[in-house]
Design a protein around this motif. Sequence first.
Motif, PDB file in Angstrom:
ATOM      1  N   GLY A 114       0.726  -1.039   0.471  1.00  0.00           N
ATOM      2  CA  GLY A 114       0.137   0.048   0.461  1.00  0.00           C
ATOM      3  C   GLY A 114       0.787   1.366   0.282  1.00  0.00           C
ATOM      4  O   GLY A 114       0.341   1.951   0.107  1.00  0.00           O
ATOM      5  N   GLY A 115       1.890   1.371   0.235  1.00  0.00           N
ATOM      6  CA  GLY A 115       3.146   2.046  -0.254  1.00  0.00           C
ATOM      7  C   GLY A 115       3.082   3.103  -1.571  1.00  0.00           C
ATOM      8  O   GLY A 115       2.517   2.348  -2.138  1.00  0.00           O
ATOM      9  N   LYS A 116       3.159   4.158  -1.806  1.00  0.00           N
ATOM     10  CA  LYS A 116       4.016   5.259  -2.656  1.00  0.00           C
ATOM     11  C   LYS A 116       4.358   4.407  -3.824  1.00  0.00           C
ATOM     12  O   LYS A 116       3.876   4.222  -4.721  1.00  0.00           O
ATOM     13  N   GLU A 117       5.642   4.062  -3.348  1.00  0.00           N
ATOM     14  CA  GLU A 117       6.714   3.436  -4.085  1.00  0.00           C
ATOM     15  C   GLU A 117       6.268   1.946  -4.590  1.00  0.00           C
ATOM     16  O   GLU A 117       6.494   1.889  -5.556  1.00  0.00           O
ATOM     17  N   GLN A 146       2.545   0.443 -11.071  1.00  0.00           N
ATOM     18  CA  GLN A 146       1.691   1.023 -12.604  1.00  0.00           C
ATOM     19  C   GLN A 146       2.680   1.010 -13.658  1.00  0.00           C
ATOM     20  O   GLN A 146       2.394   0.634 -14.591  1.00  0.00           O
ATOM     21  N   ASP A 154       3.065   1.441  -5.124  1.00  0.00           N
ATOM     22  CA  ASP A 154       1.823   1.407  -6.184  1.00  0.00           C
ATOM     23  C   ASP A 154       2.981   2.165  -7.877  1.00  0.00           C
ATOM     24  O   ASP A 154       3.032   1.783  -8.594  1.00  0.00           O
ATOM     25  N   ARG A 155       3.899   2.807  -7.304  1.00  0.00           N
ATOM     26  CA  ARG A 155       4.757   3.288  -8.508  1.00  0.00           C
ATOM     27  C   ARG A 155       5.167   2.428  -9.551  1.00  0.00           C
ATOM     28  O   ARG A 155       5.161   1.988 -11.044  1.00  0.00           O
TER      29      ARG A 155
END
Length: 111
Positions: free
Chosen positions: A89-92, A98, A94-95
Amino acid sequence: MANTTPVARVSAVQGQAFVKDEKGNLRPLQVGDQIYEGEVVVTGPGAHVELATQDGRHIDLRANETLMVDAEVLGIVKPDAADAALLAGGKEADRIIQAIKEGSNLDELLD
């Protein structure tokens, strides 16, 4: 203070192998020797060591390997998910997900 409770036993040894205690002292390994938490097992060229843990598992070390005998190696302490390089669930994370979906270059993203 040194740990005085054995956590494994040498069940097989071929060639030269040693254990280094917390003070840096080396002793040659022989079948039946006890291994204590915090010690380091070192195998020489062509050597093989098998350790039997207290819970019945076996750990094999081949030639020129080194093993620090600690709670994580023995499975006494389970790893904490917060120790992971990427937390769920961390931003990294997610990047990265994607970028994989888009077929982007992960090398650039992970630098």
